[in-house]
Motif scaffolding. Structure first.
Motif, PDB file in Angstrom:
ATOM      1  N   GLU A 183      -5.682   2.778  -9.112  1.00  0.00           N
ATOM      2  CA  GLU A 183      -4.833   2.666  -7.917  1.00  0.00           C
ATOM      3  C   GLU A 183      -5.657   2.828  -6.645  1.00  0.00           C
ATOM      4  O   GLU A 183      -5.427   2.142  -5.656  1.00  0.00           O
ATOM      5  CB  GLU A 183      -3.712   3.701  -7.943  1.00  0.00           C
TER       6      GLU A 183
ATOM      7  N   SER B  40      -5.953   0.179  -3.739  1.00  0.00           N
ATOM      8  CA  SER B  40      -5.600   0.593  -2.377  1.00  0.00           C
ATOM      9  C   SER B  40      -6.733   0.336  -1.399  1.00  0.00           C
ATOM     10  O   SER B  40      -6.512  -0.081  -0.260  1.00  0.00           O
ATOM     11  CB  SER B  40      -5.210   2.076  -2.350  1.00  0.00           C
TER      12      SER B  40
ATOM     13  N   ASN C 101      -6.641  -3.172  -0.505  1.00  0.00           N
ATOM     14  CA  ASN C 101      -5.576  -3.432   0.474  1.00  0.00           C
ATOM     15  C   ASN C 101      -6.004  -3.012   1.876  1.00  0.00           C
ATOM     16  O   ASN C 101      -5.722  -3.706   2.851  1.00  0.00           O
ATOM     17  CB  ASN C 101      -4.292  -2.699   0.082  1.00  0.00           C
TER      18      ASN C 101
ATOM     19  N   LEU D  63       0.831  -1.207   0.000  1.00  0.00           N
ATOM     20  CA  LEU D  63       0.000   0.000   0.000  1.00  0.00           C
ATOM     21  C   LEU D  63       0.864   1.255   0.000  1.00  0.00           C
ATOM     22  O   LEU D  63       0.632   2.181  -0.783  1.00  0.00           O
ATOM     23  CB  LEU D  63      -0.930  -0.012   1.214  1.00  0.00           C
ATOM     24  N   SER D  64       1.878   1.285   0.842  1.00  0.00           N
ATOM     25  CA  SER D  64       2.769   2.456   0.899  1.00  0.00           C
ATOM     26  C   SER D  64       3.484   2.672  -0.424  1.00  0.00           C
ATOM     27  O   SER D  64       3.579   3.795  -0.918  1.00  0.00           O
ATOM     28  CB  SER D  64       3.809   2.272   2.001  1.00  0.00           C
TER      29      SER D  64
ATOM     30  N   ARG E  10       2.557   1.719  -3.427  1.00  0.00           N
ATOM     31  CA  ARG E  10       1.600   2.169  -4.449  1.00  0.00           C
ATOM     32  C   ARG E  10       1.270   3.643  -4.272  1.00  0.00           C
ATOM     33  O   ARG E  10       1.224   4.396  -5.232  1.00  0.00           O
ATOM     34  CB  ARG E  10       0.319   1.349  -4.383  1.00  0.00           C
ATOM     35  N   LEU E  11       0.989   4.056  -3.037  1.00  0.00           N
ATOM     36  CA  LEU E  11       0.599   5.446  -2.804  1.00  0.00           C
ATOM     37  C   LEU E  11       1.732   6.413  -3.100  1.00  0.00           C
ATOM     38  O   LEU E  11       1.525   7.458  -3.716  1.00  0.00           O
ATOM     39  CB  LEU E  11       0.100   5.628  -1.369  1.00  0.00           C
TER      40      LEU E  11
END
Length: 191
Positions: free
Chosen positions: A126, A130, A133, A102-103, A105-106
């Protein structure tokens, strides 16, 4: 009078040499202080490890004396502890993996911002991933809560009420001792 005047280059060299010697002495004393402090920390660390080991030993002996466990109950607790630890480790691994994904991707998405339609489509995709997730992380937290409840239920079903109550009191006392040791360590005098 000429004989009274000092040679300026000699005076400057002497001052530099004196300064260098003072700096070396300061560095030597500083190094010795750091070494002594490090040795002190190592000594305190060893003392805390001994205290924690003793607390663990006392905790187990409180537990066994007050609960008056049968050998079967004692083996049940050992097996339950090992099984629960495996499950907790697996849940922690899953949670950490999802959190890392998650981190990544963000942060990656924040760096790719362009402002056109492609970006908006990617952003929505995305965001959907997310959110999935985040739901998975929530499910893992619910599984962990369920594991705690199941573990307590198993203990409750296996022991008589007095043993169960004494176990909860022993666990509470143990956690309080560990918390107290932590505060003592944090608030120790800094020398």
């Amino acid at each position: 009078m000429d004989s009274v005047k000092k040679n300026p280059s000699s005076s400057s060299a002497t001052e530099k040499l004196t300064k260098i010697l003072r700096n070396r002495e300061y560095v030597k004393r500083s190094t010795e202080r750091k070494k002594a402090y490090y040795e002190h920390l190592e000594s305190e660390n060893k003392k805390l490890k001994i205290i924690i080991a003793n607390a663990d030993l006392i905790h187990k002996q409180l537990l066994n004396v007050h609960l008056q466990l049968t050998p079967e109950q004692n083996q049940f607790l050992i097996n339950l502890k090992n099984d629960t630890f495996k499950q907790e480790t697996e849940l922690t691994k899953q949670f950490t993996q999802i959190q890392s994904t998650l981190s990544t991707r963000l942060v990656g998405e924040a760096l790719r911002q362009t402002g056109d339609d492609t970006y908006i489509n990617n952003y929505m995709s995305e965001m959907h991933i997310s959110m999935g997730n985040l739901r998975a992380m929530e499910e893992i937290m619910q599984k962990a809560d369920g594991l705690r409840a199941i573990t307590l239920d198993k203990i409750h079903n296996r022991f008589i009420k007095k043993q169960f109550a004494m176990a909860l009191l022993a666990i509470s006392a143990y956690l309080n001792r560990i918390t107290t040791l932590s505060y003592m360590w944090i608030s120790r005098p800094k020398s």
